[in-house]
Design a protein around this motif. Sequence first.
Motif, mmCIF file in Angstrom:
data_model
loop_
_atom_site.group_PDB
_atom_site.id
_atom_site.type_symbol
_atom_site.label_atom_id
_atom_site.label_comp_id
_atom_site.label_asym_id
_atom_site.label_seq_id
_atom_site.Cartn_x
_atom_site.Cartn_y
_atom_site.Cartn_z
ATOM 1 N N ALA A 18 11.652 -7.903 -7.957
ATOM 2 C CA ALA A 18 11.831 -7.838 -9.461
ATOM 3 C C ALA A 18 13.363 -7.450 -9.765
ATOM 4 O O ALA A 18 14.326 -7.901 -10.135
ATOM 5 C CB ALA A 18 11.088 -7.552 -10.458
ATOM 6 N N LEU A 19 13.794 -6.342 -9.032
ATOM 7 C CA LEU A 19 14.950 -5.563 -9.522
ATOM 8 C C LEU A 19 16.104 -6.121 -8.556
ATOM 9 O O LEU A 19 17.197 -6.437 -8.945
ATOM 10 C CB LEU A 19 14.999 -3.928 -9.158
ATOM 11 C CG LEU A 19 16.194 -3.355 -9.120
ATOM 12 C CD1 LEU A 19 16.841 -3.415 -10.406
ATOM 13 C CD2 LEU A 19 15.970 -1.764 -8.933
ATOM 14 N N VAL A 46 14.828 -11.889 1.963
ATOM 15 C CA VAL A 46 15.327 -10.465 2.692
ATOM 16 C C VAL A 46 14.663 -9.251 1.693
ATOM 17 O O VAL A 46 14.725 -8.267 2.165
ATOM 18 C CB VAL A 46 16.817 -10.714 2.509
ATOM 19 C CG1 VAL A 46 17.436 -11.800 3.554
ATOM 20 C CG2 VAL A 46 17.493 -10.595 1.260
ATOM 21 N N PHE A 47 14.242 -9.685 0.709
ATOM 22 C CA PHE A 47 13.818 -8.536 -0.520
ATOM 23 C C PHE A 47 12.400 -8.445 -0.435
ATOM 24 O O PHE A 47 11.517 -9.620 -0.891
ATOM 25 C CB PHE A 47 14.529 -8.656 -2.009
ATOM 26 C CG PHE A 47 16.006 -8.560 -1.833
ATOM 27 C CD1 PHE A 47 16.393 -7.212 -1.321
ATOM 28 C CD2 PHE A 47 16.745 -9.551 -2.181
ATOM 29 C CE1 PHE A 47 17.887 -7.109 -1.428
ATOM 30 C CE2 PHE A 47 18.124 -9.389 -2.512
ATOM 31 C CZ PHE A 47 18.567 -8.171 -2.016
ATOM 32 N N PRO A 48 11.736 -7.360 0.136
ATOM 33 C CA PRO A 48 10.282 -7.237 -0.193
ATOM 34 C C PRO A 48 9.908 -7.300 -1.594
ATOM 35 O O PRO A 48 10.499 -6.861 -2.426
ATOM 36 C CB PRO A 48 9.939 -5.885 0.596
ATOM 37 C CG PRO A 48 11.195 -5.192 0.332
ATOM 38 C CD PRO A 48 12.386 -6.200 0.464
ATOM 39 N N THR A 49 8.323 -7.505 -1.879
ATOM 40 C CA THR A 49 7.684 -7.605 -2.872
ATOM 41 C C THR A 49 7.835 -6.503 -3.764
ATOM 42 O O THR A 49 8.137 -6.463 -5.051
ATOM 43 C CB THR A 49 6.280 -8.012 -2.835
ATOM 44 O OG1 THR A 49 6.124 -8.996 -1.899
ATOM 45 C CG2 THR A 49 5.739 -7.979 -4.231
ATOM 46 N N SER A 65 8.502 1.974 -12.184
ATOM 47 C CA SER A 65 9.751 1.591 -13.061
ATOM 48 C C SER A 65 10.682 1.341 -12.091
ATOM 49 O O SER A 65 10.909 1.468 -11.059
ATOM 50 C CB SER A 65 9.847 2.934 -13.659
ATOM 51 O OG SER A 65 10.364 4.044 -12.802
ATOM 52 N N TYR A 66 11.930 0.694 -13.089
ATOM 53 C CA TYR A 66 12.940 0.249 -12.419
ATOM 54 C C TYR A 66 13.781 1.576 -11.521
ATOM 55 O O TYR A 66 14.241 1.446 -10.685
ATOM 56 C CB TYR A 66 14.078 -0.109 -13.497
ATOM 57 C CG TYR A 66 13.991 -1.646 -13.540
ATOM 58 C CD1 TYR A 66 12.782 -2.483 -13.265
ATOM 59 C CD2 TYR A 66 15.051 -2.563 -13.619
ATOM 60 C CE1 TYR A 66 12.742 -3.878 -13.049
ATOM 61 C CE2 TYR A 66 14.971 -4.055 -13.604
ATOM 62 C CZ TYR A 66 13.685 -4.496 -13.463
ATOM 63 O OH TYR A 66 13.613 -5.931 -13.100
ATOM 64 N N PRO A 67 13.868 2.684 -12.255
ATOM 65 C CA PRO A 67 14.302 3.850 -11.435
ATOM 66 C C PRO A 67 13.863 4.044 -9.990
ATOM 67 O O PRO A 67 14.478 4.294 -9.249
ATOM 68 C CB PRO A 67 14.237 5.122 -12.211
ATOM 69 C CG PRO A 67 14.186 4.320 -13.783
ATOM 70 C CD PRO A 67 13.695 2.972 -13.536
ATOM 71 N N GLN A 68 12.284 3.903 -9.735
ATOM 72 C CA GLN A 68 11.627 4.087 -8.833
ATOM 73 C C GLN A 68 11.838 2.752 -7.740
ATOM 74 O O GLN A 68 12.281 3.142 -6.725
ATOM 75 C CB GLN A 68 10.261 3.919 -9.038
ATOM 76 C CG GLN A 68 9.567 5.262 -9.931
ATOM 77 C CD GLN A 68 8.219 5.269 -10.182
ATOM 78 O OE1 GLN A 68 8.042 4.504 -10.728
ATOM 79 N NE2 GLN A 68 7.436 5.943 -9.362
ATOM 80 N N GLN A 69 12.031 1.403 -8.362
ATOM 81 C CA GLN A 69 12.538 0.525 -7.593
ATOM 82 C C GLN A 69 14.015 0.644 -6.973
ATOM 83 O O GLN A 69 14.242 0.487 -5.798
ATOM 84 C CB GLN A 69 12.382 -0.893 -8.420
ATOM 85 C CG GLN A 69 10.888 -1.229 -8.491
ATOM 86 C CD GLN A 69 10.997 -2.610 -9.261
ATOM 87 O OE1 GLN A 69 11.687 -3.611 -8.656
ATOM 88 N NE2 GLN A 69 10.096 -3.087 -10.089
ATOM 89 N N LYS A 105 0.913 -1.378 0.069
ATOM 90 C CA LYS A 105 0.069 -0.271 -0.070
ATOM 91 C C LYS A 105 0.775 1.297 0.033
ATOM 92 O O LYS A 105 0.274 2.256 -0.345
ATOM 93 C CB LYS A 105 -0.837 -0.025 1.127
ATOM 94 C CG LYS A 105 -0.239 0.294 2.530
ATOM 95 C CD LYS A 105 -1.175 0.241 3.452
ATOM 96 C CE LYS A 105 -0.578 0.554 5.166
ATOM 97 N NZ LYS A 105 -1.358 0.319 6.171
ATOM 98 N N ASP A 106 2.076 1.287 0.325
ATOM 99 C CA ASP A 106 2.917 2.552 0.563
ATOM 100 C C ASP A 106 3.534 2.933 -0.657
ATOM 101 O O ASP A 106 4.396 3.782 -0.734
ATOM 102 C CB ASP A 106 4.025 2.084 1.745
ATOM 103 C CG ASP A 106 4.876 0.964 1.238
ATOM 104 O OD1 ASP A 106 4.816 0.403 0.669
ATOM 105 O OD2 ASP A 106 6.071 1.160 1.907
ATOM 106 N N THR A 107 3.379 2.325 -1.784
ATOM 107 C CA THR A 107 3.933 2.529 -2.943
ATOM 108 C C THR A 107 3.105 2.136 -4.266
ATOM 109 O O THR A 107 2.385 1.365 -4.251
ATOM 110 C CB THR A 107 5.349 1.840 -3.358
ATOM 111 O OG1 THR A 107 5.780 2.661 -4.450
ATOM 112 C CG2 THR A 107 5.422 0.700 -3.341
ATOM 113 N N ASN A 108 3.341 2.717 -5.525
ATOM 114 C CA ASN A 108 2.839 2.200 -6.608
ATOM 115 C C ASN A 108 3.642 0.966 -7.236
ATOM 116 O O ASN A 108 4.522 1.163 -7.591
ATOM 117 C CB ASN A 108 2.652 3.463 -7.542
ATOM 118 C CG ASN A 108 2.167 2.809 -8.924
ATOM 119 O OD1 ASN A 108 1.703 1.891 -9.256
ATOM 120 N ND2 ASN A 108 2.431 3.954 -9.922
#
Length: 553
Positions: A478-479, A471-474, A274-278, A267-270
């Motif tokens: 992907a990135l 260790v990596f959240p959803t 994009s990859y830059p945002q990730q 819920k805290d992000t769209n």
Amino acid sequence: MSDTPSTEMTAGAMSDAATDSQQSNFMSKEKRNAFAYAFIVAIGGFIFGLDLMLISGTWESLTIQYNLTAAQQGLIVSGPGIGALAALAVAGIFCDRYGRKATLLVIAALYTISAIGSAWAPSWMWLFTFRLIGGLAFTSLSLASMYIGEIAPPHMRGKLVGMNQLNIAVGILAASFFNYWIVGVVADGGTAWANAINLTEANIWRWMLGMEIVPAIIWLALLVIIPESPRWLMINGKHKKAESVLRKITPADEVEEELRQIEENLKDTNHTVSYPQQAKILFSKRMRIALYIGLAMAVVQPMTGMNAALAFMPTIFSQAGAGDDAFFNTMLISFVGMFFTLFALAVIDKLGRRLILLGGLAACTLGMALITWGFGTAVYEITPEALAFVSDKVDVALLQPLLSQEFTSETAFKAAVLQAVGAESMNVIESDLLIHAASMHGALVLAGLLIFVCSYNFSVGPVLWILFSEVFPTKVRALAITGCAFITSVFGGFVVPAFFPVQLEVFGSTYTFVIYAIFCAVGFGLMYVLCPETKNRTIEEIEKELSERSLKA
């Protein structure tokens, strides 16, 4: 009277009840579905294991047929690693845009094309090209851990993600057995059926590499029946489909809570980001510890030297004086290694990731140290008996000046033989000459490889992908996973296998293996500081703990 004993008994009873409930639900319809989907996806690991080990049996025939240099051998074995680097650059984009399932289907198709082309290849450059295409499919390892981590219940996640490593071990064993069997058939002069299908010494490498065709086609067909990841469906606003998939893999009374946790996490992000945002999220202070763990493991795992050991294991045994037993010893180590992978999956959700990883890295260091010792104490001497073994392949008069000279350096011995007979003849006689000219503690090399492979399969191999999936959240998975897998492929798919034959040629076996021993020891130190315990915890709980650690650091 104190109520402590009563309280402890109640807590123990509740714990036992919870354990019994988990065990009774393990084979429920939902658990069976989760296991089946994870198993199908993990078949990619089996094909990966085949690819790693099948090539190890081809070097003698390939080198003689195409007069390969050490650099060309390194290029062929690293071709898949180069392909993986190219694929990992776009795999995350494909995963996010088209889904985990569609991307896995493309990967299975690439494996099939690569297997057919490698068996057909008319030159070493064509072989390199088709192995490079196969490397595009090596992203199956990172995508499998991503997919399985997203569908697996928390208490089964370690076993199911680790099943990817188990299938790699099974693939390695299958390839070792197949290579050993084919070499035996050819060594016995073939049979009527073998001659009828052109299974000869000249074509032995084609049959070895062609073994990959059938499982690749089967995997492609089976992937059609798996569902899409529910977390990917939620990210893309397909809530009803996500709920439908969750009902297949999650007990009915837990579906709503699972949906709530996923929604809370997203819920805290769209999440059509994009990859830059990730990347912005991944490199934020809150994600610092998770990123350190991912990067450290991405470098440590391949730099233990496992891929080089697998790709050149019969060669290593030949140099240790194993002779005709090189392929048998390779099969033996592959079998024991598979057993330790099974053992790891049986206990990883009980002992936890941290203890297994640290113990494994310590044992890997010991194994590499024993291999170093074995080669470091070797002595090389051309005897009349050694000349007799190569007399039908080279003019032994060229080697007479070296007769009875003692060399304590493997590189000096090879250089002297090379100068005497030339590069082309060296390729033909090197294996036989090393077998009969080397005097060393071959048992140390065998023991070291056995300890190393078993420790790796028990710890470093499966724990890498389990930690990546945990260790990596959803929102950055992907990135993050494909990025860390990219780094793993740089070292494990290219740097280590490409330079291993060159290292042996330039530095010799002793210094080559001591380098890997050092990396194993450094990895132990890094993981001792960084690695958390993640067993039996949801992805969301792990994210919270690592985020708090990062903010305090």
